[in-house]
Design an enzyme around this catalytic site. Sequence first.
Site, PDB file in Angstrom:
ATOM      1  N   THR A 231      37.513  12.979   2.338  1.00  0.00           N
ATOM      2  CA  THR A 231      36.179  13.294   1.841  1.00  0.00           C
ATOM      3  C   THR A 231      36.121  13.210   0.321  1.00  0.00           C
ATOM      4  O   THR A 231      35.209  12.627  -0.247  1.00  0.00           O
ATOM      5  CB  THR A 231      35.753  14.701   2.299  1.00  0.00           C
ATOM      6  OG1 THR A 231      35.724  14.740   3.733  1.00  0.00           O
ATOM      7  CG2 THR A 231      34.374  15.058   1.764  1.00  0.00           C
TER       8      THR A 231
ATOM      9  N   ARG B 295      40.751  23.485  -2.758  1.00  0.00           N
ATOM     10  CA  ARG B 295      41.454  22.644  -3.713  1.00  0.00           C
ATOM     11  C   ARG B 295      42.357  23.517  -4.580  1.00  0.00           C
ATOM     12  O   ARG B 295      41.992  24.617  -4.970  1.00  0.00           O
ATOM     13  CB  ARG B 295      40.477  21.882  -4.615  1.00  0.00           C
ATOM     14  CG  ARG B 295      39.744  20.732  -3.936  1.00  0.00           C
ATOM     15  CD  ARG B 295      40.699  19.576  -3.638  1.00  0.00           C
ATOM     16  NE  ARG B 295      40.032  18.429  -3.039  1.00  0.00           N
ATOM     17  CZ  ARG B 295      39.945  18.211  -1.728  1.00  0.00           C
ATOM     18  NH1 ARG B 295      40.461  19.097  -0.873  1.00  0.00           N
ATOM     19  NH2 ARG B 295      39.349  17.132  -1.273  1.00  0.00           N
TER      20      ARG B 295
ATOM     21  N   ASP C 279      46.901  26.509   1.263  1.00  0.00           N
ATOM     22  CA  ASP C 279      47.164  25.201   1.860  1.00  0.00           C
ATOM     23  C   ASP C 279      47.051  24.101   0.819  1.00  0.00           C
ATOM     24  O   ASP C 279      47.374  22.954   1.094  1.00  0.00           O
ATOM     25  CB  ASP C 279      46.176  24.936   3.004  1.00  0.00           C
ATOM     26  CG  ASP C 279      46.456  23.636   3.740  1.00  0.00           C
ATOM     27  OD1 ASP C 279      47.540  23.528   4.356  1.00  0.00           O
ATOM     28  OD2 ASP C 279      45.606  22.723   3.677  1.00  0.00           O
TER      29      ASP C 279
ATOM     30  N   GLU D  41      50.474  18.586  -6.113  1.00  0.00           N
ATOM     31  CA  GLU D  41      50.946  18.359  -4.743  1.00  0.00           C
ATOM     32  C   GLU D  41      51.790  17.103  -4.681  1.00  0.00           C
ATOM     33  O   GLU D  41      51.299  16.028  -5.035  1.00  0.00           O
ATOM     34  CB  GLU D  41      49.747  18.280  -3.790  1.00  0.00           C
ATOM     35  CG  GLU D  41      48.977  19.577  -3.729  1.00  0.00           C
ATOM     36  CD  GLU D  41      47.710  19.524  -2.873  1.00  0.00           C
ATOM     37  OE1 GLU D  41      47.186  20.578  -2.524  1.00  0.00           O
ATOM     38  OE2 GLU D  41      47.254  18.395  -2.547  1.00  0.00           O
TER      39      GLU D  41
ATOM     40  N   HIS E 225      49.206  21.314   2.698  1.00  0.00           N
ATOM     41  CA  HIS E 225      47.921  20.601   2.763  1.00  0.00           C
ATOM     42  C   HIS E 225      47.675  20.043   4.162  1.00  0.00           C
ATOM     43  O   HIS E 225      47.372  18.852   4.341  1.00  0.00           O
ATOM     44  CB  HIS E 225      47.884  19.474   1.723  1.00  0.00           C
ATOM     45  CG  HIS E 225      46.478  19.126   1.296  1.00  0.00           C
ATOM     46  ND1 HIS E 225      46.141  18.926  -0.020  1.00  0.00           N
ATOM     47  CD2 HIS E 225      45.339  18.933   2.009  1.00  0.00           C
ATOM     48  CE1 HIS E 225      44.846  18.621  -0.090  1.00  0.00           C
ATOM     49  NE2 HIS E 225      44.341  18.622   1.116  1.00  0.00           N
TER      50      HIS E 225
ATOM     51  N   ALA F 149      45.703  21.985   6.569  1.00  0.00           N
ATOM     52  CA  ALA F 149      44.601  22.688   7.234  1.00  0.00           C
ATOM     53  C   ALA F 149      43.617  21.711   7.874  1.00  0.00           C
ATOM     54  O   ALA F 149      43.030  21.995   8.924  1.00  0.00           O
ATOM     55  CB  ALA F 149      43.874  23.590   6.241  1.00  0.00           C
TER      56      ALA F 149
END
Length: 312
Positions: free
Chosen positions: A73, A234, A258, A263, A284, A286
């Site tokens: 997204t 985020r 998460d 990252e 990350h 979820a």
Amino acid sequence: MAKIVFLDEYSLGGYDLSAIKSLGEYTGYDRTTAYQTLERCKGATVVITNKVYISRETMQQLPDLKMIAIAATGMNNVDLEAAAELGIVVKNVSGYSTYSVAEATLGAALSLLRNSSYYDNYFKSGSYAATDDIFHFGRPISLLRGKNWGIIGLGAIGHQVAHLADAFGCNIAYSSTSGVAREERYPHKELNELLQWADVISVHSPLNAKTAGLIGKDELAQMKSTAIIINVARGGIIDEAALADALNSHIIAGAALDVFSSEPLHSSPLYSLNDPYTLLASPHTAWAADDAVKLLIDGIATNIKNFLLSLR
């Protein structure tokens, strides 16, 4: 036939990509570094990327590129202004992970309140087998029912979290990060008021100039000592160093993350908490329930198909 290049297939977890591959001459790469991006995109009509950054400089050297399909997204991995100037269409996929992220949020709250990680480890470590006691009360177990649940960012995911938390018997309120309080089923509270009121805080807002560092030392200090905070939105919205201090100092009871400021997260005080059971962390994931990944793949394929049809 259109040439389609996927730069980071690994980000979709090895799921079947045949719906995308059937749309053209397809080349997929497991991972792509910044140094490999330009060369791998040469000659492509469509480039698919999840997290690989596509810069203005790269796009300027790709005369055949007509579309960038984002396998997510968020669109901050593409220079959107440059793409518009160069006539390159950029399409993302929205809504595919709403239920997955919402369920992950509820699961995190339940796990923290019930201290599930601790009791799971108590069993698997052999501690339970080594005792004659049927019961063990090493850490408190709390109900979600009746808790005050504060939502930061009442978008699609925030609404679904509110729906699920409501079904568990929680009292719901929210704070808007945009500064606009709409007419909603749930009451709006300013952030400071929400932090002081809530037993559970969950973050579902985008990362932007208003939300970067939104929850820091001062904000955490306003929360109840029994409260927990969950970030599935985020990294960068919660100050991780301040969060580690708050957990170590018992300013709040727990946190679930998460997403992270970088990252993967290579170095952080979150790795050396005094009590590791106060933090529930995941890499990350979820968003990544199998149904959600399949919806995402279908969305990518639909975006590419519709674009290619528009060229005819």
